[in-house]
Write a protein that holds these residues in place. Structure first.
Motif, PDB file in Angstrom:
ATOM      1  N   PHE A  22       0.867  -1.257   0.079  1.00 20.38           N
ATOM      2  CA  PHE A  22      -0.011   0.051   0.025  1.00 20.38           C
ATOM      3  C   PHE A  22       0.864   1.272  -0.010  1.00 20.38           C
ATOM      4  N   HIS A  23       2.080   1.192   0.729  1.00 17.15           N
ATOM      5  CA  HIS A  23       2.747   2.416   1.100  1.00 17.15           C
ATOM      6  C   HIS A  23       3.477   2.991  -0.327  1.00 17.15           C
ATOM      7  N   PHE A  55       2.047   4.532  14.945  1.00 15.58           N
ATOM      8  CA  PHE A  55       0.531   4.286  14.974  1.00 15.58           C
ATOM      9  C   PHE A  55       0.047   3.373  16.049  1.00 15.58           C
ATOM     10  N   ALA A 204      -6.425  12.965   8.527  1.00 16.30           N
ATOM     11  CA  ALA A 204      -6.496  11.659   8.736  1.00 16.30           C
ATOM     12  C   ALA A 204      -7.473  11.338   9.877  1.00 16.30           C
ATOM     13  N   SER A 205      -7.514  12.332  10.869  1.00 13.94           N
ATOM     14  CA  SER A 205      -8.341  11.909  12.202  1.00 13.94           C
ATOM     15  C   SER A 205      -9.696  12.677  11.947  1.00 13.94           C
ATOM     16  N   ASN A 208     -12.555  11.424   7.468  1.00  8.96           N
ATOM     17  CA  ASN A 208     -13.612  10.228   7.373  1.00  8.96           C
ATOM     18  C   ASN A 208     -14.535  10.528   8.502  1.00  8.96           C
ATOM     19  N   THR A 209     -13.913  10.844   9.597  1.00  8.11           N
ATOM     20  CA  THR A 209     -14.900  10.584  10.833  1.00  8.11           C
ATOM     21  C   THR A 209     -16.016  11.302  10.943  1.00  8.11           C
ATOM     22  N   ARG A 282      -2.968  -1.585  -4.040  1.00 13.07           N
ATOM     23  CA  ARG A 282      -1.838  -2.451  -3.668  1.00 13.07           C
ATOM     24  C   ARG A 282      -0.953  -2.097  -5.103  1.00 13.07           C
ATOM     25  N   PRO A 354     -14.710  -0.664   5.634  1.00 11.17           N
ATOM     26  CA  PRO A 354     -14.355   0.655   5.465  1.00 11.17           C
ATOM     27  C   PRO A 354     -13.198   1.308   5.836  1.00 11.17           C
ATOM     28  N   PHE A 355     -12.215   0.567   6.621  1.00  9.85           N
ATOM     29  CA  PHE A 355     -11.043   1.027   7.101  1.00  9.85           C
ATOM     30  C   PHE A 355      -9.790   0.150   6.460  1.00  9.85           C
ATOM     31  N   SER A 357      -7.510  -2.981   4.715  1.00 12.68           N
ATOM     32  CA  SER A 357      -7.372  -4.202   5.150  1.00 12.68           C
ATOM     33  C   SER A 357      -5.836  -4.714   5.264  1.00 12.68           C
ATOM     34  N   THR A 360      -1.869  -2.554   6.730  1.00  9.74           N
ATOM     35  CA  THR A 360      -2.020  -1.023   6.667  1.00  9.74           C
ATOM     36  C   THR A 360      -3.438  -0.635   6.944  1.00  9.74           C
ATOM     37  N   CYS A 362      -6.544   0.882   8.711  1.00  9.21           N
ATOM     38  CA  CYS A 362      -6.259   2.101   9.601  1.00  9.21           C
ATOM     39  C   CYS A 362      -6.036   1.983  10.851  1.00  9.21           C
ATOM     40  N   PRO A 363      -4.937   2.762  11.409  1.00  8.89           N
ATOM     41  CA  PRO A 363      -4.502   2.360  12.563  1.00  8.89           C
ATOM     42  C   PRO A 363      -5.608   3.343  13.860  1.00  8.89           C
ATOM     43  N   GLY A 364      -6.279   4.230  13.118  1.00  8.03           N
ATOM     44  CA  GLY A 364      -7.162   4.887  14.078  1.00  8.03           C
ATOM     45  C   GLY A 364      -8.680   4.451  14.016  1.00  8.03           C
ATOM     46  N   GLU A 371     -15.019   7.249  19.185  1.00  4.01           N
ATOM     47  CA  GLU A 371     -15.234   8.784  19.189  1.00  4.01           C
ATOM     48  C   GLU A 371     -16.662   8.800  18.756  1.00  4.01           C
TER      49      GLU A 371
HETATM   50  C1  HEM Z   1     -14.634   6.301  10.221  1.00  3.67           C
HETATM   51  C2  HEM Z   1     -13.401   6.986  10.339  1.00  3.67           C
HETATM   52  C3  HEM Z   1     -12.177   6.475   9.509  1.00  3.67           C
HETATM   53  C4  HEM Z   1     -12.202   5.689   8.323  1.00  3.67           C
HETATM   54  C5  HEM Z   1     -13.340   5.297   7.518  1.00  3.67           C
HETATM   55  C6  HEM Z   1     -11.008   5.616   8.012  1.00  3.67           C
HETATM   56  C7  HEM Z   1     -10.370   4.792   6.828  1.00  3.67           C
HETATM   57  C8  HEM Z   1      -9.179   4.750   6.511  1.00  3.67           C
HETATM   58  C9  HEM Z   1      -8.443   3.878   5.374  1.00  3.67           C
HETATM   59  C10 HEM Z   1      -9.645   3.183   4.262  1.00  3.67           C
HETATM   60  C11 HEM Z   1      -7.199   3.819   5.355  1.00  3.67           C
HETATM   61  C12 HEM Z   1      -6.364   3.293   4.378  1.00  3.67           C
HETATM   62  C13 HEM Z   1      -5.930   1.774   4.674  1.00  3.67           C
HETATM   63  C14 HEM Z   1      -5.667   0.888   3.582  1.00  3.67           C
HETATM   64  O1  HEM Z   1      -6.008   1.057   2.443  1.00  3.67           O
HETATM   65  O2  HEM Z   1      -5.196  -0.300   3.795  1.00  3.67           O
HETATM   66  C15 HEM Z   1      -6.751   4.692   6.637  1.00  3.67           C
HETATM   67  C16 HEM Z   1      -5.380   4.944   6.760  1.00  3.67           C
HETATM   68  C17 HEM Z   1      -5.083   5.812   7.964  1.00  3.67           C
HETATM   69  N1  HEM Z   1      -5.821   6.347   8.734  1.00  3.67           N
HETATM   70 FE1  HEM Z   1      -8.150   6.090   8.917  1.00  3.67          FE
HETATM   71  N2  HEM Z   1     -10.029   6.158   8.880  1.00  3.67           N
HETATM   72  C18 HEM Z   1     -11.032   6.801   9.730  1.00  3.67           C
HETATM   73  C19 HEM Z   1     -10.429   7.344  11.057  1.00  3.67           C
HETATM   74  C20 HEM Z   1      -9.040   7.630  11.609  1.00  3.67           C
HETATM   75  C21 HEM Z   1      -8.719   8.320  12.668  1.00  3.67           C
HETATM   76  C22 HEM Z   1      -9.579   8.660  13.707  1.00  3.67           C
HETATM   77  C23 HEM Z   1      -7.510   8.331  12.763  1.00  3.67           C
HETATM   78  C24 HEM Z   1      -6.554   8.982  13.762  1.00  3.67           C
HETATM   79  C25 HEM Z   1      -5.458   9.553  13.696  1.00  3.67           C
HETATM   80  C26 HEM Z   1      -6.819   7.582  11.469  1.00  3.67           C
HETATM   81  C27 HEM Z   1      -5.700   7.485  10.999  1.00  3.67           C
HETATM   82  C28 HEM Z   1      -5.149   6.925   9.726  1.00  3.67           C
HETATM   83  C29 HEM Z   1      -3.762   6.843   9.396  1.00  3.67           C
HETATM   84  C30 HEM Z   1      -2.769   7.304  10.093  1.00  3.67           C
HETATM   85  C31 HEM Z   1      -3.951   6.130   8.305  1.00  3.67           C
HETATM   86  C32 HEM Z   1      -2.673   5.580   7.301  1.00  3.67           C
HETATM   87  C33 HEM Z   1      -2.038   4.184   7.680  1.00  3.67           C
HETATM   88  C34 HEM Z   1      -0.586   3.990   6.796  1.00  3.67           C
HETATM   89  O3  HEM Z   1      -0.101   4.720   6.240  1.00  3.67           O
HETATM   90  O4  HEM Z   1      -0.271   2.795   7.277  1.00  3.67           O
HETATM   91  N3  HEM Z   1      -7.787   7.063  10.800  1.00  3.67           N
HETATM   92  N4  HEM Z   1      -7.991   5.048   7.122  1.00  3.67           N
END
Ligand code: HEM
Length: 424
Positions: A22-23, A55, A204-205, A208-209, A282, A354-355, A357, A360, A362-364, A371
């Motif tokens: 992914f990266h 993360f 990021a935080s 989407n939230t 990917r 939604p997050f 897979s 990678t 989503c760590p949040g 929340e």
């Molecule tokens: C409903 C809320 C959220 C949704 C739907 C969401 C969704 C996603 C998705 C789809 C990805 C990409 C993962 C991938 O393709 O494998 C991602 C990455 C990420 N999310 Fe979220 N996210 C949400 C909330 C948050 C929150 C609250 C944080 C807090 C800081 C956060 C931090 C991140 C970070 C730092 C990444 C990058 C991870 C990486 O580079 O490995 N997300 N998120």
């Protein structure tokens, strides 16, 4: 780009995390979008690894202080902005309401507060800039040159500059503190680059939230029986623990109490199912043979793009009966979380994505769920809620399909008033 459409094959893609990375994609588009220099190993040795390691401070034991801090900040914003006046209905725009409360409470939770006062000044202007940037987000991800996008560069610069005084803010989350310390190790990072990294995490935080929060609230307010069942569940959990509550006092829902809110969690998952359009992209790191199932494999070349588009599974009538209908209890069964969903008679390993897979993912995600639960709980405990009459139903605005939670095509007018009914 090759799309894998059969959800029974998703595990084959996810488990090839090393070969299908992914990266490579995110490391290219994120710096361009948020305005920081690419985190490659030549200029910033070890930074990428450290970023990944940071993360874990969003999860596990670190989730408890984060959740507690969010509760306090939500309560602060609610009390000062919405709980002050008594009696009578007030009306508002639901998306804007969710945005203003979640944006500020999340900002305070992640980055802390200014040296003087409990809240940051100038937040309305910051939010306006954030929304204006966010509207251009899909174009930036598509790498449209920023100079073609009107004032977007100037707006992004302003948003980045907001984080320049970050080092003198107090009550910062462990996650952001760790990242700030990490950036200090790299002389090649200018202050403005560090601030741009902070801005990226703000996006990021909340990016989407906030829409996810809106959809959860909107579906519940549109389905009064569901809203009542969820409200009852929240009250029951508080009562079981002997937590008295009245509207003049603050509510605290601990991490463990949030975990017991199964109907609420199901309602949030259901709204994520209906509104999420994230694409998992990917990039192949080498030539290899991708085994799809017992019989089939395909040859993948280095540099090939492989994508999963889980929205097609989320709306597949074979997986989800009446997929367009909001069923708040779809993810519960006999007082437990329901995790068995089927396609072609076979149980799906991945049925709600939604997050993203794999490694990678989503760590949040855990923080996000908590929340949203806290926000919805506070609204349901403190307020009677109704949609205003005569409005069209909100539907999904497809303009950021592939990039996360879709926004509503219109904002929705709603009414709220302090509840008279109280728990003892
Ligand atoms: C409903 C809320 C959220 C949704 C739907 C969401 C969704 C996603 C998705 C789809 C990805 C990409 C993962 C991938 O393709 O494998 C991602 C990455 C990420 N999310 Fe979220 N996210 C949400 C909330 C948050 C929150 C609250 C944080 C807090 C800081 C956060 C931090 C991140 C970070 C730092 C990444 C990058 C991870 C990486 O580079 O490995 N997300 N998120």
């Amino acid at each position: 780009m090759t799309f894998v459409m059969d959800p029974l094959l998703y595990p084959s893609i996810v488990k090839h995390g090393k070969q299908l990375d992914f990266h490579e994609f995110s490391n290219k588009v994120a710096p361009y979008t948020f305005g920081y220099p690419p985190v490659n190993n030549q200029s910033f040795p070890g930074l990428r690894k450290q970023v990944q390691r940071s993360f874990h401070l969003l999860q596990g034991d670190s989730l408890t202080p984060l959740t507690e801090s969010m509760m306090g900040n939500l309560m602060l914003v609610f009390r000062q902005d919405h709980l002050g006046q008594d009696g009578g209905w007030r009306s508002g725009s639901m998306y804007d309401f969710c945005h203003s409360v979640m944006f500020e409470a999340t900002l305070l939770t992640m980055y802390g507060r200014p040296p003087a006062g409990r809240r940051h000044g100038g937040l309305d202007a910051l939010r306006d800039d954030f929304i204006s940037f966010d509207n251009k987000f899909p174009l930036l991800i598509a790498q449209i040159p920023i100079w073609l996008l009107g004032r977007t560069k100037a707006v992004r610069d302003k948003l980045i500059r907001f984080f320049l005084p970050v080092s003198c803010w107090s009550n910062m989350s462990q996650f952001i503190r760790r990242r700030a310390e990490m950036f200090e190790q790299y002389d090649a990072l200018r202050d403005v680059d560090k601030a741009a990294h902070h801005f990226a995490i703000l996006w990021a935080s909340v990016g989407n939230t906030v829409p996810a929060t809106f959809w959860a609230l909107y579906h519940l307010v549109s389905h009064p029986a569901a809203l009542q069942a969820v409200r009852q569940e929240i009250q029951d959990v508080l009562q079981q623990d002997g937590v008295g509550w009245n509207r003049d006092g603050d509510v605290t829902l601990s991490r463990q109490q949030l975990e017991r809110l199964l109907y609420l969690e199901s309602a949030i998952r259901e709204s994520l199912r209906l509104s999420s359009a994230s694409m998992n992209i990917r990039v192949a790191q080498e030539d290899f043979s991708l085994r799809l199932d017992g019989e089939r494999s395909v040859a993948v070349r280095k540099g090939d793009f492989i994508a999963l588009y889980p929205q097609s599974m989320h709306l597949d009538p074979e997986v989800y009966e009446e997929p367009q209908t909001f069923r708040f209890d779809r993810y519960t069964q006999d007082g437990q979380q329901k995790t068995d969903f089927y396609k072609n008679g076979q149980k799906l390993r991945y049925y709600l994505m939604p997050f993203g897979s794999g490694s990678t993912k989503c760590p949040g995600r855990h923080f996000a769920l908590n929340e949203i639960k806290q926000f919805v709980s506070l609204l349901l405990l403190y307020f009677d809620l109704q949609l205003e009459d005569g409005q069209p139903r909100a539907s999904l605005d497809p303009s950021r399909a592939g990039l996360g939670i879709l926004l509503p095509n219109v904002d929705v007018r709603f009414r709220y008033r302090l509840r008279t009914q109280q728990l003892d």
